[in-house]
Design a protein around this motif. Structure first.
Motif, PDB file in Angstrom:
ATOM      1  N   SER A  10       0.842  -1.201   0.000  1.00  0.00           N
ATOM      2  CA  SER A  10       0.000   0.000   0.000  1.00  0.00           C
ATOM      3  C   SER A  10       0.874   1.247   0.000  1.00  0.00           C
ATOM      4  O   SER A  10       2.080   1.190   0.253  1.00  0.00           O
ATOM      5  CB  SER A  10      -0.902   0.017   1.236  1.00  0.00           C
ATOM      6  OG  SER A  10      -0.130   0.184   2.407  1.00  0.00           O
ATOM      7  N   ILE A  11       0.237   2.353  -0.259  1.00  0.00           N
ATOM      8  CA  ILE A  11       0.945   3.633  -0.252  1.00  0.00           C
ATOM      9  C   ILE A  11       1.467   3.931   1.146  1.00  0.00           C
ATOM     10  O   ILE A  11       2.555   4.469   1.319  1.00  0.00           O
ATOM     11  CB  ILE A  11       0.024   4.754  -0.773  1.00  0.00           C
ATOM     12  CG1 ILE A  11      -0.267   4.494  -2.263  1.00  0.00           C
ATOM     13  CG2 ILE A  11       0.632   6.128  -0.576  1.00  0.00           C
ATOM     14  CD1 ILE A  11      -1.349   5.345  -2.862  1.00  0.00           C
ATOM     15  N   ARG A  12       0.705   3.532   2.158  1.00  0.00           N
ATOM     16  CA  ARG A  12       1.130   3.726   3.555  1.00  0.00           C
ATOM     17  C   ARG A  12       2.448   2.993   3.809  1.00  0.00           C
ATOM     18  O   ARG A  12       3.359   3.522   4.450  1.00  0.00           O
ATOM     19  CB  ARG A  12       0.039   3.247   4.494  1.00  0.00           C
ATOM     20  CG  ARG A  12       0.318   3.529   5.947  1.00  0.00           C
ATOM     21  CD  ARG A  12      -0.809   3.072   6.851  1.00  0.00           C
ATOM     22  NE  ARG A  12      -0.775   1.619   6.962  1.00  0.00           N
ATOM     23  CZ  ARG A  12      -1.834   0.828   6.869  1.00  0.00           C
ATOM     24  NH1 ARG A  12      -3.015   1.329   6.673  1.00  0.00           N
ATOM     25  NH2 ARG A  12      -1.708  -0.464   6.986  1.00  0.00           N
ATOM     26  N   CYS A  13       2.567   1.774   3.281  1.00  0.00           N
ATOM     27  CA  CYS A  13       3.805   1.002   3.439  1.00  0.00           C
ATOM     28  C   CYS A  13       4.970   1.703   2.742  1.00  0.00           C
ATOM     29  O   CYS A  13       6.084   1.756   3.275  1.00  0.00           O
ATOM     30  CB  CYS A  13       3.647  -0.404   2.866  1.00  0.00           C
ATOM     31  SG  CYS A  13       2.473  -1.451   3.735  1.00  0.00           S
ATOM     32  N   LYS A  14       4.704   2.229   1.536  1.00  0.00           N
ATOM     33  CA  LYS A  14       5.752   2.940   0.805  1.00  0.00           C
ATOM     34  C   LYS A  14       6.239   4.157   1.600  1.00  0.00           C
ATOM     35  O   LYS A  14       7.440   4.414   1.672  1.00  0.00           O
ATOM     36  CB  LYS A  14       5.237   3.386  -0.567  1.00  0.00           C
ATOM     37  CG  LYS A  14       5.118   2.268  -1.575  1.00  0.00           C
ATOM     38  CD  LYS A  14       4.423   2.670  -2.862  1.00  0.00           C
ATOM     39  CE  LYS A  14       5.060   3.762  -3.622  1.00  0.00           C
ATOM     40  NZ  LYS A  14       4.433   4.004  -4.943  1.00  0.00           N
ATOM     41  N   MET A  15       5.309   4.868   2.217  1.00  0.00           N
ATOM     42  CA  MET A  15       5.679   6.047   3.007  1.00  0.00           C
ATOM     43  C   MET A  15       6.533   5.650   4.210  1.00  0.00           C
ATOM     44  O   MET A  15       7.508   6.331   4.543  1.00  0.00           O
ATOM     45  CB  MET A  15       4.420   6.792   3.455  1.00  0.00           C
ATOM     46  CG  MET A  15       3.704   7.469   2.299  1.00  0.00           C
ATOM     47  SD  MET A  15       2.069   8.138   2.693  1.00  0.00           S
ATOM     48  CE  MET A  15       2.323   9.001   4.208  1.00  0.00           C
ATOM     49  N   LEU A  16       6.174   4.534   4.853  1.00  0.00           N
ATOM     50  CA  LEU A  16       6.926   4.049   6.006  1.00  0.00           C
ATOM     51  C   LEU A  16       8.353   3.685   5.596  1.00  0.00           C
ATOM     52  O   LEU A  16       9.324   4.080   6.246  1.00  0.00           O
ATOM     53  CB  LEU A  16       6.232   2.836   6.622  1.00  0.00           C
ATOM     54  CG  LEU A  16       7.030   2.181   7.745  1.00  0.00           C
ATOM     55  CD1 LEU A  16       6.504   2.637   9.082  1.00  0.00           C
ATOM     56  CD2 LEU A  16       6.977   0.690   7.628  1.00  0.00           C
ATOM     57  N   VAL A  17       8.486   2.953   4.502  1.00  0.00           N
ATOM     58  CA  VAL A  17       9.817   2.537   4.023  1.00  0.00           C
ATOM     59  C   VAL A  17      10.645   3.768   3.667  1.00  0.00           C
ATOM     60  O   VAL A  17      11.817   3.865   4.030  1.00  0.00           O
ATOM     61  CB  VAL A  17       9.689   1.568   2.827  1.00  0.00           C
ATOM     62  CG1 VAL A  17      11.040   1.338   2.168  1.00  0.00           C
ATOM     63  CG2 VAL A  17       9.072   0.240   3.270  1.00  0.00           C
ATOM     64  N   LYS A  18      10.027   4.728   2.977  1.00  0.00           N
ATOM     65  CA  LYS A  18      10.731   5.964   2.606  1.00  0.00           C
ATOM     66  C   LYS A  18      11.251   6.686   3.848  1.00  0.00           C
ATOM     67  O   LYS A  18      12.406   7.107   3.901  1.00  0.00           O
ATOM     68  CB  LYS A  18       9.792   6.868   1.815  1.00  0.00           C
ATOM     69  CG  LYS A  18      10.417   8.168   1.350  1.00  0.00           C
ATOM     70  CD  LYS A  18       9.379   9.045   0.658  1.00  0.00           C
ATOM     71  CE  LYS A  18       9.921  10.336   0.142  1.00  0.00           C
ATOM     72  NZ  LYS A  18      10.815  11.085   0.953  1.00  0.00           N
ATOM     73  N   ALA A  19      10.404   6.804   4.867  1.00  0.00           N
ATOM     74  CA  ALA A  19      10.798   7.491   6.101  1.00  0.00           C
ATOM     75  C   ALA A  19      11.969   6.781   6.780  1.00  0.00           C
ATOM     76  O   ALA A  19      12.915   7.434   7.243  1.00  0.00           O
ATOM     77  CB  ALA A  19       9.609   7.587   7.055  1.00  0.00           C
ATOM     78  N   GLU A  20      11.931   5.451   6.808  1.00  0.00           N
ATOM     79  CA  GLU A  20      13.008   4.702   7.466  1.00  0.00           C
ATOM     80  C   GLU A  20      14.316   4.783   6.671  1.00  0.00           C
ATOM     81  O   GLU A  20      15.391   4.855   7.259  1.00  0.00           O
ATOM     82  CB  GLU A  20      12.602   3.244   7.691  1.00  0.00           C
ATOM     83  CG  GLU A  20      11.460   3.079   8.679  1.00  0.00           C
ATOM     84  CD  GLU A  20      11.689   3.750  10.028  1.00  0.00           C
ATOM     85  OE1 GLU A  20      12.849   3.932  10.455  1.00  0.00           O
ATOM     86  OE2 GLU A  20      10.687   4.118  10.669  1.00  0.00           O
ATOM     87  N   LEU A  21      14.209   4.762   5.347  1.00  0.00           N
ATOM     88  CA  LEU A  21      15.417   4.922   4.524  1.00  0.00           C
ATOM     89  C   LEU A  21      16.034   6.299   4.766  1.00  0.00           C
ATOM     90  O   LEU A  21      17.258   6.424   4.905  1.00  0.00           O
ATOM     91  CB  LEU A  21      15.089   4.734   3.044  1.00  0.00           C
ATOM     92  CG  LEU A  21      14.737   3.320   2.599  1.00  0.00           C
ATOM     93  CD1 LEU A  21      14.167   3.331   1.189  1.00  0.00           C
ATOM     94  CD2 LEU A  21      15.931   2.389   2.691  1.00  0.00           C
TER      95      LEU A  21
END
Length: 186
Positions: A10-21
Protein backbone atom coordinates in the motif's frame (compact mmCIF):
# COMPACT_ATOMS: atom_id res chain seq x y z
CA UNK A 1 20.74 -2.62 -6.19
CA UNK A 2 17.15 -3.56 -5.47
CA UNK A 3 15.59 -4.42 -2.14
CA UNK A 4 12.50 -6.61 -2.24
CA UNK A 5 10.13 -6.08 0.66
CA UNK A 6 7.42 -8.56 1.59
CA UNK A 7 3.95 -7.22 2.56
CA UNK A 8 4.68 -3.77 1.09
CA UNK A 9 1.34 -3.48 -0.69
CA UNK A 10 0.00 0.00 0.00
CA UNK A 11 0.94 3.63 -0.25
CA UNK A 12 1.13 3.73 3.55
CA UNK A 13 3.80 1.00 3.44
CA UNK A 14 5.75 2.94 0.80
CA UNK A 15 5.68 6.05 3.01
CA UNK A 16 6.93 4.05 6.01
CA UNK A 17 9.82 2.54 4.02
CA UNK A 18 10.73 5.96 2.61
CA UNK A 19 10.80 7.49 6.10
CA UNK A 20 13.01 4.70 7.47
CA UNK A 21 15.42 4.92 4.52
CA UNK A 22 15.67 8.68 5.11
CA UNK A 23 16.21 8.17 8.86
CA UNK A 24 19.05 5.74 8.21
CA UNK A 25 20.59 7.92 5.49
CA UNK A 26 20.27 5.20 2.84
CA UNK A 27 20.19 6.67 -0.66
CA UNK A 28 17.42 5.40 -2.91
CA UNK A 29 15.79 6.08 -6.24
CA UNK A 30 12.25 4.98 -6.84
CA UNK A 31 10.09 3.17 -4.33
CA UNK A 32 7.51 0.79 -5.81
CA UNK A 33 5.11 -1.62 -4.17
CA UNK A 34 7.34 -4.41 -2.90
CA UNK A 35 10.66 -3.01 -4.05
CA UNK A 36 13.09 -0.14 -3.63
CA UNK A 37 15.86 0.96 -5.98
CA UNK A 38 18.91 1.55 -3.78
CA UNK A 39 21.62 3.87 -5.04
CA UNK A 40 24.99 2.26 -4.46
CA UNK A 41 25.26 -0.30 -1.71
CA UNK A 42 24.17 -0.48 1.93
CA UNK A 43 26.52 -1.09 4.82
CA UNK A 44 25.74 -4.39 6.52
CA UNK A 45 25.01 -2.65 9.84
CA UNK A 46 22.49 -0.25 8.23
CA UNK A 47 20.86 -3.12 6.33
CA UNK A 48 20.43 -5.05 9.60
CA UNK A 49 18.95 -1.93 11.26
CA UNK A 50 16.55 -1.49 8.34
CA UNK A 51 15.54 -5.17 8.50
CA UNK A 52 14.79 -4.89 12.24
CA UNK A 53 12.81 -1.66 11.87
CA UNK A 54 10.76 -2.98 8.96
CA UNK A 55 10.12 -6.27 10.73
CA UNK A 56 8.60 -4.36 13.68
CA UNK A 57 6.28 -2.69 11.17
CA UNK A 58 5.26 -6.04 9.67
CA UNK A 59 7.46 -5.78 6.58
CA UNK A 60 10.29 -8.11 5.65
CA UNK A 61 13.30 -7.75 3.36
CA UNK A 62 13.57 -10.86 1.19
CA UNK A 63 16.63 -12.63 -0.22
CA UNK A 64 15.07 -15.86 -1.53
CA UNK A 65 14.42 -15.72 -5.31
CA UNK A 66 11.17 -17.69 -5.16
CA UNK A 67 9.78 -15.48 -2.38
CA UNK A 68 10.73 -12.41 -4.39
CA UNK A 69 8.95 -13.80 -7.44
CA UNK A 70 5.81 -14.54 -5.41
CA UNK A 71 5.83 -10.99 -4.04
CA UNK A 72 6.27 -9.62 -7.57
CA UNK A 73 3.26 -11.67 -8.64
CA UNK A 74 1.21 -10.28 -5.73
CA UNK A 75 2.32 -6.77 -6.66
CA UNK A 76 1.20 -7.24 -10.29
CA UNK A 77 -2.21 -8.46 -9.12
CA UNK A 78 -2.63 -5.62 -6.62
CA UNK A 79 -1.68 -3.04 -9.23
CA UNK A 80 -3.99 -4.67 -11.79
CA UNK A 81 -7.02 -4.69 -9.48
CA UNK A 82 -6.53 -1.59 -7.32
CA UNK A 83 -4.39 0.89 -9.22
CA UNK A 84 -4.99 0.40 -12.96
CA UNK A 85 -7.46 2.92 -14.36
CA UNK A 86 -9.24 0.14 -16.20
CA UNK A 87 -9.12 -3.58 -15.51
CA UNK A 88 -7.30 -5.45 -18.32
CA UNK A 89 -9.63 -7.01 -20.87
CA UNK A 90 -7.30 -9.98 -21.46
CA UNK A 91 -7.03 -13.23 -19.49
CA UNK A 92 -5.31 -12.86 -16.13
CA UNK A 93 -2.78 -15.53 -17.07
CA UNK A 94 -1.71 -13.65 -20.20
CA UNK A 95 -1.54 -10.31 -18.37
CA UNK A 96 0.62 -11.80 -15.58
CA UNK A 97 2.86 -13.65 -18.02
CA UNK A 98 3.48 -10.44 -19.99
CA UNK A 99 4.18 -8.38 -16.85
CA UNK A 100 6.58 -10.85 -15.22
CA UNK A 101 7.98 -12.58 -18.30
CA UNK A 102 7.58 -16.04 -16.71
CA UNK A 103 5.54 -19.06 -17.68
CA UNK A 104 2.13 -18.68 -16.03
CA UNK A 105 1.88 -22.37 -15.06
CA UNK A 106 5.20 -22.13 -13.22
CA UNK A 107 4.08 -18.94 -11.43
CA UNK A 108 0.71 -20.43 -10.57
CA UNK A 109 2.19 -23.62 -9.13
CA UNK A 110 4.83 -21.68 -7.17
CA UNK A 111 2.18 -19.31 -5.79
CA UNK A 112 -0.19 -22.11 -4.76
CA UNK A 113 2.61 -24.05 -3.10
CA UNK A 114 3.76 -21.01 -1.10
CA UNK A 115 0.40 -19.49 -0.17
CA UNK A 116 -2.05 -22.38 -0.10
CA UNK A 117 -4.45 -20.63 -2.48
CA UNK A 118 -4.56 -20.30 -6.25
CA UNK A 119 -3.70 -17.16 -8.18
CA UNK A 120 -7.34 -16.94 -9.27
CA UNK A 121 -8.55 -17.07 -5.65
CA UNK A 122 -6.10 -14.29 -4.81
CA UNK A 123 -7.36 -12.19 -7.73
CA UNK A 124 -10.98 -12.79 -6.71
CA UNK A 125 -10.25 -11.74 -3.11
CA UNK A 126 -8.74 -8.49 -4.37
CA UNK A 127 -11.54 -7.88 -6.85
CA UNK A 128 -14.11 -8.27 -4.06
CA UNK A 129 -12.21 -5.79 -1.88
CA UNK A 130 -12.14 -3.39 -4.83
CA UNK A 131 -15.91 -3.83 -5.27
CA UNK A 132 -16.37 -3.02 -1.56
CA UNK A 133 -14.23 0.09 -1.97
CA UNK A 134 -16.18 1.25 -5.01
CA UNK A 135 -19.50 0.59 -3.24
CA UNK A 136 -18.31 2.71 -0.29
CA UNK A 137 -17.36 5.61 -2.59
CA UNK A 138 -20.91 5.47 -3.98
CA UNK A 139 -19.81 7.06 -7.28
CA UNK A 140 -20.55 4.07 -9.53
CA UNK A 141 -23.57 1.81 -9.69
CA UNK A 142 -23.26 -1.97 -9.75
CA UNK A 143 -23.42 -2.14 -13.55
CA UNK A 144 -20.55 0.35 -13.84
CA UNK A 145 -18.51 -1.51 -11.21
CA UNK A 146 -19.15 -4.78 -13.01
CA UNK A 147 -17.89 -3.28 -16.27
CA UNK A 148 -14.90 -1.56 -14.63
CA UNK A 149 -13.67 -4.84 -13.09
CA UNK A 150 -14.36 -6.86 -16.25
CA UNK A 151 -17.13 -9.08 -14.87
CA UNK A 152 -19.26 -10.75 -17.54
CA UNK A 153 -22.43 -9.40 -15.88
CA UNK A 154 -23.84 -7.83 -12.73
CA UNK A 155 -25.21 -11.27 -11.84
CA UNK A 156 -21.69 -12.75 -12.02
CA UNK A 157 -20.29 -9.99 -9.81
CA UNK A 158 -23.17 -10.37 -7.32
CA UNK A 159 -22.81 -14.16 -7.16
CA UNK A 160 -19.06 -13.95 -6.58
CA UNK A 161 -19.48 -11.18 -4.01
CA UNK A 162 -22.06 -13.22 -2.09
CA UNK A 163 -19.92 -16.39 -2.26
CA UNK A 164 -16.92 -14.55 -0.76
CA UNK A 165 -18.64 -12.24 1.75
CA UNK A 166 -21.94 -13.98 2.44
CA UNK A 167 -23.74 -10.73 1.56
CA UNK A 168 -25.21 -9.29 -1.59
CA UNK A 169 -23.55 -6.09 -2.84
CA UNK A 170 -26.81 -4.21 -2.21
CA UNK A 171 -27.02 -5.44 1.40
CA UNK A 172 -23.31 -4.63 1.93
CA UNK A 173 -23.92 -1.10 0.68
CA UNK A 174 -26.75 -0.64 3.19
CA UNK A 175 -24.69 -1.79 6.18
CA UNK A 176 -23.85 0.99 8.58
CA UNK A 177 -20.44 -0.47 9.52
CA UNK A 178 -18.82 -1.79 6.40
CA UNK A 179 -16.20 -4.51 6.76
CA UNK A 180 -13.19 -4.07 4.54
CA UNK A 181 -10.01 -6.07 4.73
CA UNK A 182 -6.71 -4.16 4.52
CA UNK A 183 -4.70 -5.11 1.42
CA UNK A 184 -1.86 -6.26 3.66
CA UNK A 185 -4.12 -8.96 5.11
CA UNK A 186 -5.39 -10.46 1.84
Amino acid sequence: MKLFIKYMVSIRCKMLVKAELDNLGILYGQIHLGEVDIIGSIEKEKLNQLKAILLKAGLEIMDDKKSILIEKLKKVIIEMVHYEEEFPKIKHSLYIRKKLNYDYTYLSNLFSEATGITVEQYIIAHKIERVKELLLYDELNLTEISYKLNYSSVAHLSAQFKKVTGLTPTFFKKLKRKKRIPLEDL
